[in-house]
Design an enzyme around this catalytic site. Structure first.
Site, short mmCIF file in Angstrom:
data_model
loop_
_atom_site.label_atom_id
_atom_site.label_comp_id
_atom_site.label_asym_id
_atom_site.label_seq_id
_atom_site.Cartn_x
_atom_site.Cartn_y
_atom_site.Cartn_z
N GLY A 1 0.81 -1.21 0.00
CA GLY A 1 0.00 0.00 0.00
C GLY A 1 0.84 1.25 0.00
O GLY A 1 2.08 1.20 0.05
N SER A 2 0.18 2.39 -0.02
CA SER A 2 0.90 3.66 -0.17
C SER A 2 1.81 3.97 1.01
O SER A 2 2.95 4.44 0.83
CB SER A 2 -0.10 4.80 -0.37
OG SER A 2 -0.98 4.90 0.75
N THR A 3 1.35 3.68 2.24
CA THR A 3 2.19 3.96 3.41
C THR A 3 3.35 2.97 3.47
O THR A 3 4.48 3.35 3.79
CB THR A 3 1.36 3.90 4.70
OG1 THR A 3 0.18 4.68 4.54
CG2 THR A 3 2.14 4.48 5.88
N GLY B 1 0.78 -0.72 6.67
CA GLY B 1 -0.21 0.31 6.95
C GLY B 1 -1.53 -0.31 7.37
O GLY B 1 -1.63 -1.51 7.64
N ALA B 2 -2.58 0.52 7.40
CA ALA B 2 -3.92 0.05 7.75
C ALA B 2 -4.94 0.97 7.09
O ALA B 2 -4.67 2.14 6.82
CB ALA B 2 -4.12 0.03 9.26
N GLU C 1 -0.68 -10.52 3.71
CA GLU C 1 -0.33 -9.64 4.83
C GLU C 1 -0.56 -10.35 6.16
O GLU C 1 0.27 -10.26 7.08
CB GLU C 1 -1.17 -8.36 4.76
CG GLU C 1 -0.77 -7.43 3.62
CD GLU C 1 -1.72 -6.28 3.41
OE1 GLU C 1 -1.35 -5.34 2.69
OE2 GLU C 1 -2.84 -6.31 3.95
#
Length: 219
Positions: free
Chosen positions: A29-31, A82-83, A103
């Site tokens: 993901g982006s984070t 991330g979340a 994940e």
């Protein structure tokens, strides 16, 4: 600070948890991408990384970080990801990027799960973000009916998307998740469900939140 600046700040703060000479589990993901970029600055200090998706593996390799097969790894000191949502008990909703199963597997192998997010992800009650459920394709309709029967909500097929495992995702909308561990178990017990995006039975150990005033730690 912009949202991206907050994500970058927590990604860099997570480097403090990296154990020299060991393997790092990395999310999707982006984070998580910001963390990969930060990890590249200390890549000579780690043995390698385990990726939770093909996209993450590609980004790690692009930085010259060795990607290891999880089956060749007996333990990892940390997993960083991330979340999409978190509550104050560090229960999470994940899977907006579709990598929830891998994940969850990488998190299970890791000694410590460091979750990195911007402050908008912290909520009192999870469920505003649609809960992803990975499903064997032939069971899609059956699982959707069982979800409505057992926990309510509105399961919606994620159109045009296939997971790295070859499955489909139902995003369950209109939920108020008051008992995350109970809901996680109920969903996993439906035949045809691979897993769901609730990380409550194995929550995060540390939540690093990006705020306009810096990084806030919850543990």
């Amino acid at each position: 600070m912009t949202q991206d600046e907050m994500k970058k700040a927590v990604a860099e703060a997570a480097l403090e948890y990296v154990v020299p000479g060991e393997i790092v589990g990395v999310g999707t993901g982006s984070t998580a991408n910001f963390f990969i970029d930060a990890l590249a600055t200390i890549k000579s200090k780690i043995k390698g990384a385990v990726a939770s998706s093909e996209a993450t593996a590609e980004r790690l390799r692009g930085h010259g970080i060795e990607v290891l097969n999880l089956n060749s790894v007996s333990n990892m000191s940390i997993y960083v990801d991330g979340a999409d949502e978190s509550n104050n008990q560090l229960h999470l909703i994940k899977g907006g990027g579709g990598a929830l199963t891998r994940e969850k597997i990488v998190a299970a192998v890791s000694d410590k799960f460091i979750c990195i997010a911007d402050e908008s992800k912290l909520v009192d009650v999870m469920g505003d973000f649609p809960l992803p459920v990975e499903v064997i394709p032939m069971a899609q309709s059956y699982v959707a009916r069982e979800i409505i029967k057992q926990i309510g909500g509105q399961p919606v097929l994620r159109e045009g998307f296939t997971t790295d495992n070859g499955n489909v995702i139902l995003d369950v909308r209109n939920l108020k998740i008051m008992e995350p561990t109970v809901i996680e178990q109920k969903l996993n017990n439906i035949v045809g469900v691979v897993t769901n995006g609730l990380f409550a039975l194995r929550p995060a150990d540390v939540l690093l939140l990006g705020t306009p005033n810096g990084v806030k730690k919850i543990s």
